[in-house]
Every structure is written in C-alpha cells, then in structure tokens.
Design an enzyme around this catalytic site. Sequence first.
Site, PDB file in Angstrom:
ATOM      1  N   ASP A  32       0.834  -1.203   0.000  1.00  0.00           N
ATOM      2  CA  ASP A  32       0.000   0.000   0.000  1.00  0.00           C
ATOM      3  C   ASP A  32       0.871   1.257   0.000  1.00  0.00           C
ATOM      4  O   ASP A  32       0.584   2.229  -0.685  1.00  0.00           O
ATOM      5  CB  ASP A  32      -0.906   0.033   1.243  1.00  0.00           C
ATOM      6  N   ALA A  33       1.967   1.204   0.799  1.00  0.00           N
ATOM      7  CA  ALA A  33       2.803   2.396   0.934  1.00  0.00           C
ATOM      8  C   ALA A  33       3.481   2.725  -0.398  1.00  0.00           C
ATOM      9  O   ALA A  33       3.528   3.885  -0.812  1.00  0.00           O
ATOM     10  CB  ALA A  33       3.851   2.168   2.015  1.00  0.00           C
ATOM     11  N   GLU A  34       3.982   1.694  -1.081  1.00  0.00           N
ATOM     12  CA  GLU A  34       4.638   1.947  -2.372  1.00  0.00           C
ATOM     13  C   GLU A  34       3.618   2.465  -3.384  1.00  0.00           C
ATOM     14  O   GLU A  34       3.897   3.354  -4.178  1.00  0.00           O
ATOM     15  CB  GLU A  34       5.259   0.659  -2.918  1.00  0.00           C
ATOM     16  N   ASP A  36       0.841   4.113  -2.722  1.00  0.00           N
ATOM     17  CA  ASP A  36       0.516   5.501  -2.385  1.00  0.00           C
ATOM     18  C   ASP A  36       1.588   6.444  -2.923  1.00  0.00           C
ATOM     19  O   ASP A  36       1.289   7.523  -3.428  1.00  0.00           O
ATOM     20  CB  ASP A  36       0.391   5.674  -0.858  1.00  0.00           C
ATOM     21  N   SER A  80     -13.944   7.882  -3.224  1.00  0.00           N
ATOM     22  CA  SER A  80     -12.819   7.400  -2.427  1.00  0.00           C
ATOM     23  C   SER A  80     -12.485   8.498  -1.405  1.00  0.00           C
ATOM     24  O   SER A  80     -13.295   9.412  -1.211  1.00  0.00           O
ATOM     25  CB  SER A  80     -11.649   7.119  -3.355  1.00  0.00           C
ATOM     26  N   LEU A  81     -11.343   8.429  -0.788  1.00  0.00           N
ATOM     27  CA  LEU A  81     -10.950   9.470   0.171  1.00  0.00           C
ATOM     28  C   LEU A  81      -9.555   9.957  -0.162  1.00  0.00           C
ATOM     29  O   LEU A  81      -8.710   9.177  -0.629  1.00  0.00           O
ATOM     30  CB  LEU A  81     -10.921   8.891   1.598  1.00  0.00           C
ATOM     31  N   LYS A 107     -10.605   3.790  10.180  1.00  0.00           N
ATOM     32  CA  LYS A 107     -10.703   3.475   8.754  1.00  0.00           C
ATOM     33  C   LYS A 107     -10.564   1.960   8.632  1.00  0.00           C
ATOM     34  O   LYS A 107      -9.517   1.402   8.939  1.00  0.00           O
ATOM     35  CB  LYS A 107      -9.598   4.190   7.975  1.00  0.00           C
ATOM     36  N   CYS A 401      29.273 -26.170  12.980  1.00  0.00           N
ATOM     37  CA  CYS A 401      30.219 -27.182  13.460  1.00  0.00           C
ATOM     38  C   CYS A 401      30.264 -28.411  12.560  1.00  0.00           C
ATOM     39  O   CYS A 401      31.036 -29.337  12.809  1.00  0.00           O
ATOM     40  CB  CYS A 401      29.907 -27.584  14.904  1.00  0.00           C
TER      41      CYS A 401
END
Length: 701
Positions: A32-34, A36, A80-81, A107, A401
Amino acid sequence: MSNVAERIEELRTQIERFRNAYYLENETLISDAEYDALEIELRQLEAEHPEFAQESPTQKVGGAASEVFSPVRHREQMLSLDNAFSEEEFLAWTQKVEGGPFLCEPKIDGLAVSLTYENGVLTKAATRGDGEVGEDVTANVLTIKAIPHRLSGNSHPEVIEIRGEVFYGIEDFAELNASIVTAGGKPFANPRNSASGSLRQKDPSVTASRPLRMLVHGFALWQGQIASQSEVYSQLKAWGLPTTERFDVVESPAQAFEYIKNLNHTRHEIEHEIDGVVIKVDSLARQAELGKTSRAPRWAIAYKFPPEQVNTKLLDIRVSIGRTGRATPFAVLAPVLVAGSEVEFATLHNQEQVKSKGVLIGDTIVLRKAGDVIPEILGPVIALRDGSEREFEMPSHCPECGTPLAPAAEGDVDLRCSNARSCPAQLRERIAYIGSRSALDIEALGYVSATALTQPLPPLEPALASEADLFDLTLEKLLPIKTLVLDADTGLPKHDANGDPKVVDFFAKKDGSAAEVAHKLLANLEEAKRKPLWRILVSLSIRHVGPVAARALCDHFGSLKAIFAASLEELSAVEGVGQTLAQSIQDWHAEPWHQEILTKWAAAGVQLETPGHAGPGSVLKTGIFAGFSIVITGTMTSMTREEAEAKVIEQGGKAASSVSKKTNFVVAGPGAGSKLAKAEELGVEVIDEATFLVRLTQSTK
Ligand code: IVH
C-alpha cells in the site's frame, strides 16, 4: 515526448495495472505504501504540468469492471478518500475546511459496498468498482448476518443507498486460513483479501460459510431532517444497520490528532484491521458547502497509519542454530520500513514452513509486522517472478560445526545439531540466554559479549568452552579475548590485506587495561550467583523449562539437588509440569557434562538452593490464589501473558491453559477468542487486566 510526459505515462500504466490486480484478481503486487507513493508522484506531476492532464487514474476510483458479476450503476457515485500521512498534511486539511467539529472514526481495511434499500427492503448490493459502476453481489451480501434484509421502523425513505465496509475479523481470518492450509489450499495474504475473496464468490453458499461482517458509514440519495454525521449514525443504527461504536466528535484539529494518536496506539485491540482514521466534518450543511472533487469528498480525509504490510526482496535464506540445537531457516531481506521500524531478517521456523509459504530466494515477498509482533513473511508475489528465483535447500550439516542435522525423534519436523556440548552456535546461544531477562538478567552479558566469549578464532581458543566455566571468569581470562570486525552492510567478517579476518580486543582497551564492560561483567556475574533459584534453573537451557515451570519447580523442591533427585511422578505432580517436561529434566541430568556444570557452578559459589526452604512440598500455598485455577487469554498491556501466569503461580494458583467448569476465573485481554467464548458459555467469571491487577495488589497487603 518529454521526460515528464514519459514518466506520467509510465506511472499511469503502472497504477492501472496495480489497481486491476488489486480489485479484480485480489492480488497485491505492491505494498500500500509503495502504491501511495506512485499515486502521490503522479498527482504532483499532473499538478505541475496541467498540459498533460487528461484521462488519468488519479481522476478515478478503484479498478476496471469484472466479468464474473453483472454490472450495477450506482445511483450516486461511490467516492474514495484523499489521504494524509503526517500531522502537517492533516492540519493543512483542517485549515482548508475551516475547522470542526470533526467526527473521527477508524478506517476499516475492508471492501467498500453499497446497499440499496427500496421501501425498507434490501434490493441490491454492489461493490464500488470504478465508483460509477460496481459488481452485483446481492446474493452474496444477503448471506451476511450483520446486514438487515429489511430496515427497522418506518421512518426510512423510499430509496436509499447505504455505504459501508465489508470485512473479516482478525480471529476469524486466522481460523479461515488455518482451515484452508489444513485442506491443502493457499491461505489469504491478509483479512482484506479474505473479505474480498469471500464476498466475490460465484457461489453464495461459500460466502454464507464465511463469517463476513459489515460496518456502515454513510448514505446517499436521501436528505433527512438530520444535521450532522453523528446523527447519521444514530439514524442508521435505529434502522438496524451496524455502525461503529468507536467514533468520537471533537471540536479542534488538535483533539482530532489526539484521537488519531490514541487509535494508532490501540489499533491492535480492535477485532478487525484498520489502516488509519477517517476524519469528517461533522456538520452535513458544511459537508454540502465543501462538496467533492471528481474522486473524493473535500469534507473528509483518511489519515493513514504507517503500513504493517510491505513488499520487499527475499535476498537469501540462511540457517541459524538455536540454544537447543534447532536449525531454523531465516530470511535475509532487502531492508524495509514496516510498522515504523526497519526489518532485515524474518524467521521461517523450519524447512516445512519455507515449502508451505512457497517462497523462493529472489522472490518479492509480502512481509507483515503488526506493532510489536515479530515480522512474518506471508508469501511470495508470484506475478513478479522473472525466472531467476531459486529454491531453498535445507543444509544437511550444521553450518557452524559440521555435525549432520537430524530430527531429535522420528516424525519431528525440526532438524537439530546434536553436538550440544561443543557446537559454537549452541554454546553462544546458551550463554546469551543466561544473560537474558528470562534467565539471570545480566546486563553485561548480551549477545555480543556471548559471541566474544565463545567464538573460536584459531589459533586462539575461545574463552569459554562450556557454560560450566562462566562463573570462573577472571580479568586475566577476559583481557586476551578478541572479536571479529563485521561489515555493517553485509554482517560478514571484514578481512585485512592478507585475507585474514580482522579482529579487535573486546574486553581490553588500547593500552591493555580492562574496559568498563569487563569490570561490569565480573561484577554482574558475582551478583548473579545469588539470584532466585528459578533463574538459575532457567539458565541451564533445559528443553521446555521456561520461567513459569522453573518457578513452580523451585517453589516446590527448594533446591536443584531435590529437583534432579525427584522421580518422574514427583516432578509431574507439580502444578504446570507435564510428562514431557519431567522427562526432559531427567534426560538433561543424565548427561555427565551437564552435571559438571552444576558441580563447577556450586564450586564457584552459585547458590543452587533457596535459603530457608524446608524441602520438597514445604512451601505452603498461602497466596491469594491458593487452590485457584486461572486462565489468562488475549493480550496484556502491563506485562506479558507469561509474566501474568508467573504471578498466578507465585500466589499459589494454577495457571491453566484451558477453560473448564473448575476454572475460577479468566483474565481476558484484547484479542481473546475461543477461551473467552468458552468461559462465557460455562458461566465462568471473566475479568479484565485492570481487575486482575487490583486482585494482585490485594494479595500483597
Ligand atoms: S467515509 C465518500 N469512513 O476507505 C466516501 N470510508 O480509502 C466516504 N473506508 O472509499 C467514505 N473506513 O470505502 C469512510 N470509516 C470509514 C471508512 C471508509 C473505510 C473506505 C471507504 C473509502 C475508502 C477510501
């Protein structure tokens, strides 16, 4: 074409692709962040270069129409918002709308749905689609219990569209995924996907079998005698529609931001996922004045929380060896910011899990980190593979080992290095565990010191070949200890011009005198010799013996000697000690080198009994919870669940793992599920953490 035009075109193509994958295929190709960030870049370029402003995804909502469901034209557009990602952006919006009062609410990370009621009867349900035309999901929505087929009362208008969010509860999501995995299917990546996947089923009986929920947050097509958004909610509620109880109406931007901060802090106490706060101008008259853009109302904004789910590259899968020899594959990731902290590694638990998650080295993966919870890889983004990915192969030998890795018992999934005594990894992990808060809580004995004390750097012998010698450390033994210099980026050792690993003194200063940490470690070890007996027992790294069992054993027996002399029956008669744990204690003690640890620790002055304890069983159960069986479930905020259980035991009670008629009470925190339900079903008393803390304080009076 200019560079700007090309970039705009590129962003539009990418955004359309990601939106269609998200809305139509239920596939998240990008976090979502990318996503946005791409949209923000496109908006900015379009604002700076209006000459290129034409058909653009920034003017639209959602994705293209699907072919599975019939199209439904919304009688009024589903908007949308706009988003705010910082306090500044939020305050700038509050200025644009010229102040409050504001209605603030969670939200919901779900799926937007519009319900059409005609003469009070639900006649149509549709997804948002592109905002103008959505998908007809009426048959599916009719199976959702929370949604009334008929509105209550008789004040409803002839036609009204109700807008809201369909979503999956977090616990229900975990249960659904568990049953999908058991049936050999591919689990959903997150609750939002499971909501979308469950609602957009061709066969409504599948939807009916899924516990979908809904909360409504607005309506269209109706002008009632209503003045504010908060009154809208009262009206919707009166008609029998599910509305949130979590909204708040505040006067000032500062108070609204306080709401945002509080909700971010407590977001994991909510039974469904949220990805931010929606802030709305409360007055409907003011909303009408402010109006809307082509895609979003001007009177509302979504304040987005830092993402908890991101995509990143899986660079490698390596294997670490734990203190009990377990070989655990872990992911090395391209560092990524998630839930506010940078993540570089994530455990994959065992080779079966690597397989079941279906991840390949080189994949783009979905990573999730919810609040303080350990980061988890959810799965690969298959659509982004390019063929260069490769499968992980579990090594056949211990990477430190060289001992062959094998299951401890037939049928075990976990592979172990059996060289418990000398494997440098196991020793390092055990020593670090001794220093940890669960065991002796030694400040100067963290992971880095434990590594320095146990690392073989030929020709130098490690300072400790076993934990048996831990309490015999002296300044003379510490001063020569060297440690490898590691590269900050790769975590791998640096080398000098001759190709030899670079080393530096760890406990000595440049002039050869002892560094602060050396004095501190010796002083800490001296203090540790007289720590409570259960901490000493925990320090031995006996499988299954954690702080809770160790306390119960030490309270009962009073000395390590008595614990190791006890029979299986005597051990398992102790509250909270089962057969496996009792057997594990006896197996541990049967090893001669383990006995040597006890002998050497005793000789170094470590206290291996509780002073004043009169022997097995002599501790009278006089605590406030004596004879009580108590179940702790859900999340605690002032302590961990294990600490709460330890307190129950300390007070003479039994910290039981399941609820029965014999349970005296259940302490339920947020996220409590089946145990809480069972308690309610059986009529067992349920208290919250605050009440539990009050009862505990009563105990110390
Ligand atoms: S109000 C005119 N309130 O988030 C649109 N929306 O990212 C007003 N959403 O399209 C929407 N929780 O589907 C509103 N409490 C809430 C919400 C909410 C989730 C969704 C909604 C919207 C999307 C925008």
